[in-house]
Design a protein around this motif. Structure first.
Motif, mmCIF file in Angstrom:
data_model
loop_
_atom_site.group_PDB
_atom_site.id
_atom_site.type_symbol
_atom_site.label_atom_id
_atom_site.label_comp_id
_atom_site.label_asym_id
_atom_site.label_seq_id
_atom_site.Cartn_x
_atom_site.Cartn_y
_atom_site.Cartn_z
ATOM 1 N N LEU A 213 1.020 -0.590 0.101
ATOM 2 C CA LEU A 213 -0.415 -0.035 0.003
ATOM 3 C C LEU A 213 1.180 1.506 -0.156
ATOM 4 O O LEU A 213 1.371 1.407 0.574
ATOM 5 N N HIS A 214 0.689 1.895 -0.507
ATOM 6 C CA HIS A 214 1.283 3.327 -0.717
ATOM 7 C C HIS A 214 0.584 4.710 -0.926
ATOM 8 O O HIS A 214 -0.723 4.554 -1.069
ATOM 9 N N GLU A 215 0.967 4.828 0.602
ATOM 10 C CA GLU A 215 -0.201 5.864 1.077
ATOM 11 C C GLU A 215 0.679 7.560 1.421
ATOM 12 O O GLU A 215 1.959 7.303 1.777
ATOM 13 N N GLY A 216 0.000 8.633 0.775
ATOM 14 C CA GLY A 216 1.391 10.004 0.900
ATOM 15 C C GLY A 216 1.525 10.477 -0.219
ATOM 16 O O GLY A 216 0.882 10.309 -1.698
ATOM 17 N N ASP A 217 2.530 11.274 -0.840
ATOM 18 C CA ASP A 217 2.955 11.971 -2.076
ATOM 19 C C ASP A 217 3.156 11.189 -3.236
ATOM 20 O O ASP A 217 3.940 9.972 -2.860
#
Length: 271
Positions: A213-217
């Motif tokens: 899971l990629h979270e953020g910018d």
């Protein structure tokens, strides 16, 4: 009669060097009102001072010379102001991108926790898709146009999505910065959709994935790819097939321009 001054005096009035003024004359951006036929000396009208000041500011804002010419040649204030606003908006977007890159660079200086990897088998499913060859530089605008088109097509057919938006990225996209990208929206298997010149109904094959899971910018997306791909290289065998992304949240869904929440799905086997 409006007073005229020498090029040297005009340089002092405008804070533009003589060399710069000569260049602007050569490219027909700011031409003197008089040129002595014998000596070739240039003279400028004091009425041109304000124009020179505008040119100087636009160039300090990195506006390309063709656009500066267009601003100066605008037929009225509305056209001129629209061109200026467009350039300022581009600069603000570039400033935001720079801030994002700086923040991402700072984060590289901080040790990150090991990536959490989930294994999941995803069965085959039907989707409405837009399939095109896209460059890496164009992928953002392309996606911004693709998903509204897909959802508008579904809405016109009275069909509800059967899952979250996603995309697949071919190996060529990563290897050459240009390759096939499939933007898709899952649909019920029995859904009937009229043919469209750009979109089509496809079936994505069943696959087993290693998922992070990629979270953020968005600027840190490469770190998620790097960590997940490295994990797969150490513990599994990657298939030379498109990586899938599942968009759980995007900046379009919130007021936060950096709010990405995306599952990156690395293909590791067939079901």
């Amino acid at each position: 009669m409006t007073a005229t001054v020498s090029i040297g005096e005009f340089a002092r009035l405008t804070c533009l060097s003589v060399k710069t003024l000569r260049h602007y004359h050569d490219i027909e951006l700011l031409e003197p009102v008089e040129i002595d036929t014998g000596s070739g000396y240039r003279r400028y009208s004091i009425d041109q001072v304000a124009q020179a000041h505008l040119i100087r500011r636009l160039r300090r804002l990195d506006m390309p010379l063709p656009e500066v010419k267009a601003v100066l040649a605008a037929p009225d204030d509305d056209v001129r102001h629209a061109a200026l606003r467009a350039h300022l908006e581009r600069m603000e977007a570039e400033l935001e991108r720079t801030r994002s890159v700086v923040a991402s660079l700072r984060s590289l200086l901080t040790p990150s926790a090991p990536i959490a990897v989930e294994y999941r088998s995803i069965p085959a499913f039907s989707a409405l898709a837009l399939i095109e060859v896209v460059s890496r530089d164009d992928i953002g605008p392309w996606c911004q146009a693709a998903y509204p088109l897909l959802h508008q097509t579904l809405a016109a057919a009275g069909i509800e999505p059967d899952g979250v938006d996603g995309a697949t990225y071919s190996m060529e996209f990563f290897e050459n910065d240009l390759g096939e990208v499939v933007a898709y929206v899952p649909i019920p298997a029995a859904a009937a959709i009229e043919p469209h010149e750009r979109v089509s109904v496809i079936e994505l094959p069943a696959r087993r994935f290693a998922i992070a899971l990629h979270e953020g910018d968005f600027e840190d997306f490469d770190r998620t790819y790097g960590a997940l791909g490295s994990h797969v290289a150490e513990h599994d065998t990657a298939l030379a097939e498109p990586v899938r992304e599942r968009y759980l949240l995007s900046p379009d869904d919130t007021d936060d321009p950096t709010a990405y929440r995306t599952e990156v799905c690395w293909p590791i086997g067939r079901l």
